[in-house]
Design a protein around this motif. Structure first.
Motif, PDB file in Angstrom:
ATOM      1  N   ILE A 285       0.847  -1.206   0.000  1.00  0.00           N
ATOM      2  CA  ILE A 285       0.000   0.000   0.000  1.00  0.00           C
ATOM      3  C   ILE A 285       0.876   1.248   0.000  1.00  0.00           C
ATOM      4  O   ILE A 285       0.630   2.201  -0.758  1.00  0.00           O
ATOM      5  N   ALA A 286       1.914   1.255   0.838  1.00  0.00           N
ATOM      6  CA  ALA A 286       2.818   2.416   0.885  1.00  0.00           C
ATOM      7  C   ALA A 286       3.533   2.616  -0.444  1.00  0.00           C
ATOM      8  O   ALA A 286       3.720   3.753  -0.894  1.00  0.00           O
ATOM      9  N   LEU A 287       3.948   1.532  -1.089  1.00  0.00           N
ATOM     10  CA  LEU A 287       4.629   1.642  -2.379  1.00  0.00           C
ATOM     11  C   LEU A 287       3.702   2.260  -3.433  1.00  0.00           C
ATOM     12  O   LEU A 287       4.138   3.069  -4.256  1.00  0.00           O
ATOM     13  N   HIS A 288       2.430   1.910  -3.402  1.00  0.00           N
ATOM     14  CA  HIS A 288       1.471   2.544  -4.314  1.00  0.00           C
ATOM     15  C   HIS A 288       1.374   4.036  -4.038  1.00  0.00           C
ATOM     16  O   HIS A 288       1.377   4.849  -4.966  1.00  0.00           O
ATOM     17  N   VAL A 289       1.275   4.399  -2.774  1.00  0.00           N
ATOM     18  CA  VAL A 289       1.155   5.812  -2.405  1.00  0.00           C
ATOM     19  C   VAL A 289       2.380   6.599  -2.877  1.00  0.00           C
ATOM     20  O   VAL A 289       2.265   7.750  -3.312  1.00  0.00           O
ATOM     21  N   LEU A 290       3.542   5.978  -2.803  1.00  0.00           N
ATOM     22  CA  LEU A 290       4.782   6.630  -3.224  1.00  0.00           C
ATOM     23  C   LEU A 290       4.954   6.634  -4.744  1.00  0.00           C
ATOM     24  O   LEU A 290       5.912   7.218  -5.252  1.00  0.00           O
ATOM     25  N   GLY A 291       4.061   5.967  -5.449  1.00  0.00           N
ATOM     26  CA  GLY A 291       4.174   5.891  -6.905  1.00  0.00           C
ATOM     27  C   GLY A 291       5.159   4.849  -7.390  1.00  0.00           C
ATOM     28  O   GLY A 291       5.516   4.828  -8.574  1.00  0.00           O
TER      29      GLY A 291
ATOM     30  N   ARG B 145       5.160  -4.380  -7.811  1.00  0.00           N
ATOM     31  CA  ARG B 145       4.972  -5.586  -8.630  1.00  0.00           C
ATOM     32  C   ARG B 145       6.062  -6.612  -8.361  1.00  0.00           C
ATOM     33  O   ARG B 145       5.799  -7.817  -8.324  1.00  0.00           O
ATOM     34  N   GLN B 146       7.301  -6.145  -8.193  1.00  0.00           N
ATOM     35  CA  GLN B 146       8.396  -7.070  -7.872  1.00  0.00           C
ATOM     36  C   GLN B 146       8.147  -7.774  -6.542  1.00  0.00           C
ATOM     37  O   GLN B 146       8.422  -8.972  -6.401  1.00  0.00           O
ATOM     38  N   LEU B 147       7.622  -7.046  -5.580  1.00  0.00           N
ATOM     39  CA  LEU B 147       7.319  -7.634  -4.273  1.00  0.00           C
ATOM     40  C   LEU B 147       6.117  -8.569  -4.359  1.00  0.00           C
ATOM     41  O   LEU B 147       6.080  -9.610  -3.697  1.00  0.00           O
ATOM     42  N   TRP B 148       5.131  -8.224  -5.170  1.00  0.00           N
ATOM     43  CA  TRP B 148       3.896  -8.992  -5.244  1.00  0.00           C
ATOM     44  C   TRP B 148       4.112 -10.371  -5.873  1.00  0.00           C
ATOM     45  O   TRP B 148       3.458 -11.345  -5.473  1.00  0.00           O
TER      46      TRP B 148
ATOM     47  N   LEU C 242      -4.218  -9.568   0.752  1.00  0.00           N
ATOM     48  CA  LEU C 242      -2.952  -9.258   0.088  1.00  0.00           C
ATOM     49  C   LEU C 242      -3.183  -8.824  -1.357  1.00  0.00           C
ATOM     50  O   LEU C 242      -2.519  -7.908  -1.851  1.00  0.00           O
ATOM     51  N   ASN C 243      -4.124  -9.463  -2.022  1.00  0.00           N
ATOM     52  CA  ASN C 243      -4.436  -9.074  -3.399  1.00  0.00           C
ATOM     53  C   ASN C 243      -4.934  -7.628  -3.447  1.00  0.00           C
ATOM     54  O   ASN C 243      -4.556  -6.853  -4.331  1.00  0.00           O
ATOM     55  N   ALA C 244      -5.770  -7.256  -2.466  1.00  0.00           N
ATOM     56  CA  ALA C 244      -6.234  -5.864  -2.389  1.00  0.00           C
ATOM     57  C   ALA C 244      -5.052  -4.924  -2.161  1.00  0.00           C
ATOM     58  O   ALA C 244      -4.947  -3.865  -2.796  1.00  0.00           O
ATOM     59  N   ALA C 245      -4.154  -5.306  -1.253  1.00  0.00           N
ATOM     60  CA  ALA C 245      -2.993  -4.462  -0.959  1.00  0.00           C
ATOM     61  C   ALA C 245      -2.097  -4.303  -2.181  1.00  0.00           C
ATOM     62  O   ALA C 245      -1.482  -3.242  -2.381  1.00  0.00           O
ATOM     63  N   SER C 246      -2.017  -5.341  -3.019  1.00  0.00           N
ATOM     64  CA  SER C 246      -1.185  -5.249  -4.228  1.00  0.00           C
ATOM     65  C   SER C 246      -1.727  -4.205  -5.192  1.00  0.00           C
ATOM     66  O   SER C 246      -1.009  -3.732  -6.068  1.00  0.00           O
ATOM     67  N   GLU C 247      -3.013  -3.835  -5.017  1.00  0.00           N
ATOM     68  CA  GLU C 247      -3.612  -2.765  -5.808  1.00  0.00           C
ATOM     69  C   GLU C 247      -3.608  -1.436  -5.048  1.00  0.00           C
ATOM     70  O   GLU C 247      -4.225  -0.465  -5.493  1.00  0.00           O
ATOM     71  N   GLY C 248      -2.920  -1.419  -3.894  1.00  0.00           N
ATOM     72  CA  GLY C 248      -2.829  -0.193  -3.112  1.00  0.00           C
ATOM     73  C   GLY C 248      -4.019   0.051  -2.221  1.00  0.00           C
ATOM     74  O   GLY C 248      -4.242   1.181  -1.783  1.00  0.00           O
ATOM     75  N   LEU C 249      -4.774  -0.998  -1.880  1.00  0.00           N
ATOM     76  CA  LEU C 249      -6.024  -0.844  -1.147  1.00  0.00           C
ATOM     77  C   LEU C 249      -5.982  -1.558   0.202  1.00  0.00           C
ATOM     78  O   LEU C 249      -5.651  -2.752   0.269  1.00  0.00           O
ATOM     79  N   GLY C 250      -6.327  -0.829   1.256  1.00  0.00           N
ATOM     80  CA  GLY C 250      -6.389  -1.392   2.591  1.00  0.00           C
ATOM     81  C   GLY C 250      -7.500  -0.743   3.392  1.00  0.00           C
ATOM     82  O   GLY C 250      -8.333  -0.013   2.857  1.00  0.00           O
ATOM     83  N   SER C 251      -7.514  -0.979   4.690  1.00  0.00           N
ATOM     84  CA  SER C 251      -8.552  -0.440   5.566  1.00  0.00           C
ATOM     85  C   SER C 251      -8.464   1.078   5.669  1.00  0.00           C
ATOM     86  O   SER C 251      -7.397   1.673   5.498  1.00  0.00           O
ATOM     87  N   LEU C 252      -9.613   1.681   5.989  1.00  0.00           N
ATOM     88  CA  LEU C 252      -9.697   3.134   6.133  1.00  0.00           C
ATOM     89  C   LEU C 252      -8.641   3.662   7.094  1.00  0.00           C
ATOM     90  O   LEU C 252      -7.976   4.664   6.810  1.00  0.00           O
ATOM     91  N   GLY C 253      -8.464   3.004   8.242  1.00  0.00           N
ATOM     92  CA  GLY C 253      -7.518   3.497   9.239  1.00  0.00           C
ATOM     93  C   GLY C 253      -6.099   3.569   8.724  1.00  0.00           C
ATOM     94  O   GLY C 253      -5.362   4.515   9.027  1.00  0.00           O
ATOM     95  N   VAL C 254      -5.695   2.573   7.936  1.00  0.00           N
ATOM     96  CA  VAL C 254      -4.346   2.570   7.367  1.00  0.00           C
ATOM     97  C   VAL C 254      -4.188   3.725   6.381  1.00  0.00           C
ATOM     98  O   VAL C 254      -3.185   4.449   6.396  1.00  0.00           O
ATOM     99  N   HIS C 255      -5.189   3.939   5.538  1.00  0.00           N
ATOM    100  CA  HIS C 255      -5.102   5.023   4.554  1.00  0.00           C
ATOM    101  C   HIS C 255      -5.130   6.394   5.238  1.00  0.00           C
ATOM    102  O   HIS C 255      -4.401   7.312   4.826  1.00  0.00           O
TER     103      HIS C 255
END
Length: 308
Positions: free
Chosen positions: A212-218, A224-227, A246-259
Motif C-alpha cells: 500500500i505504501a509503495l502505491h502511495v509513493l508511486g 509488482r516485484q514484491l507482489w 494481500l491481493n487488495a494491498a497489491s492494488e494499493g487498497l487497505g482499511s480506512l484506518g491505514v489510509h
C-alpha cells in the motif's frame, strides 16, 4: 439478532470498492468463515466480508443495515451455506437476503498531492512518538521503532530482526535505482508470509502495508516485484482470506484506518495522526499495527533512498 428465524432481509449500506466490483455481476458461492459480528463469502471470483455497522471500511467489506447486536454465529448462519448474487440481492440459503440497490461504494481518498520529504520525515517522528505505549505486544508493530535491544527474545519482532534487515537491503536500492529492481534479495518474503497470529497473519499484514505504501509513493514497479513472490507464497500457504487481503494491498487498497494514517503521516500533521491511532487499534487482532509497521519501514526506506 441472536436467534434463528425464518427469513431476514436487510439493505446493504456500504460496499468496499473491490466488494462492489465482485457483487456487480450474478455469481454463486458459499459461506467460508463465520464470526460473531461478521462472516466471509467465497465467490467464484473472490472473497467479501459481510458485517454490521462496527465492521471497518475496507475494500472487501460489505456493511449491512442489520442490528448492531447481530451475532452471526448464533443466528443460524451455517458454514458452507449456499450464496447467490442475483437480481441485486445477496441471498444466503433461505434465511438471509441483503439488498444491494442504493449501497454507497467506499474507496480510499487520494493522498495529499503536494507532500514533501520534509513533511514525511516529520510525520514519521510524530507517529512514532504518539504510538508509544499502545502497540500490542503480539505481532510486528514494534518493528516500526527499530529498537532491537528492547525486543523480547520470543517476540515476533526479535525473530524477524534478520528478515527485516534483509528486507531493507533489498528495498532501499530498489527505490534508489530502477536497474537494481529484481527478484534477487526477496527470500525474506517466504519467511514472513504466514508468520504470526490472527486470521490474517502478522507477516502477511506487514507485506500488505508495504505494498500500500509503495502505491502511495508511486513505486508501482517495486510493488509488482514484491507482489510476485508474495502471491506464490500466499497461494502455497492456503489461507484464502489472507490472500484476498494481500491481493487488495497489491492494488494499493487497505482499511480506512491505514489510509488515513498514511495521509496524516505524509502531511506531517500531529493532530490528524493522533486521530488515526484508535482506528488502527480496532483493525483485527494486531492487523492494523502490523500493516502500519510495513508502511513505516517502507517510508523509512524511501527517505534513505532519496537523501540528497
Amino acid at each position: 439478532m441472536n436467534y434463528q428465524s425464518d427469513h431476514f432481509e436487510f439493505p446493504v449500506r456500504q460496499c468496499g470498492c473491490l466488494a462492489a466490483k465482485l457483487l456487480s455481476n450474478d455469481a454463486i458461492g458459499k459461506v467460508s468463515a463465520i464470526f460473531d459480528s461478521s462472516f466471509y463469502v467465497e465467490l467464484d471470483n473472490g472473497l467479501v466480508c459481510i458485517g454490521v455497522k462496527d465492521l471497518s471500511l475496507s475494500p472487501l467489506n460489505v456493511i449491512i443495515a442489520a442490528p448492531e447486536s447481530t451475532n452471526w454465529s448464533a443466528s443460524g448462519l451455517c458454514l458452507n451455506s449456499k450464496v447467490s448474487i442475483f437480481s441485486g440481492f445477496i441471498r444466503i440459503g433461505a434465511q438471509f437476503s441483503f439488498r444491494l440497490a442504493g449501497a454507497a461504494e467506499w474507496k480510499p481518498k487520494p493522498v495529499p498531492a503536494t507532500w514533501e520529504n520534509a513533511n514525511l520525515k516529520q510525520g514519521l517522528a510524530v507517529f512514532r512518538e504518539q504510538c508509544i505505549g499502545r502497540i500490542p505486544h503480539e505481532g510486528l508493530g514494534h518493528v516500526l521503532h527499530y529498537d532491537a535491544g528492547s525486543f523480547d527474545d520470543q517476540s515476533l519482532c526479535k525473530i524477524t530482526e534478520i528478515l527485516i534487515r534483509e528486507l531493507r537491503d533489498w528495498l532501499v536500492p530498489a527505490l534508489r535505482d530502477p536497474d537494481s529492481r529484481s527478484m534477487h534479495g526477496l527470500q525474506w518474503v517466504h519467511h514472513l508470509i504466514g508468520l504470526g497470529p490472527g486470521l490474517t497473519p502478522s507477516g502477511d499484514d506487514f507485506i500488505g502495508g508495504m505494498m500500500i505504501a509503495l502505491h502511495v509513493l508511486g513505486e508501482l514497479d517495486v510493488c509488482r516485484q514484491l507482489w510476485m513472490p508474495t502471491l506464490r507464497c500466499a497461494i502455497n500457504a492456503g489461507n484464502p482470506i489472507a490472500l484476498a487481503h494481500l491481493n487488495a494491498a497489491s492494488e494499493g487498497l487497505g482499511s480506512l484506518g491505514v489510509h488515513d494514517a498514511l495521509s496524516a503521516i505524509l502531511e506531517g500533521c500531529p493532530r490528524k495522526i493522533e486521530k488515526t491511532l484508535t482506528t488502527i487499534d480496532s483493525i483485527g487482532h494486531t492487523s492494523g499495527w502490523d500493516a502500519m509497521a510495513g508502511v513505516i519501514v517502507t517510508f523509512d526506506a524511501w527517505l534513505e533512498a532519496h537523501r540528497h
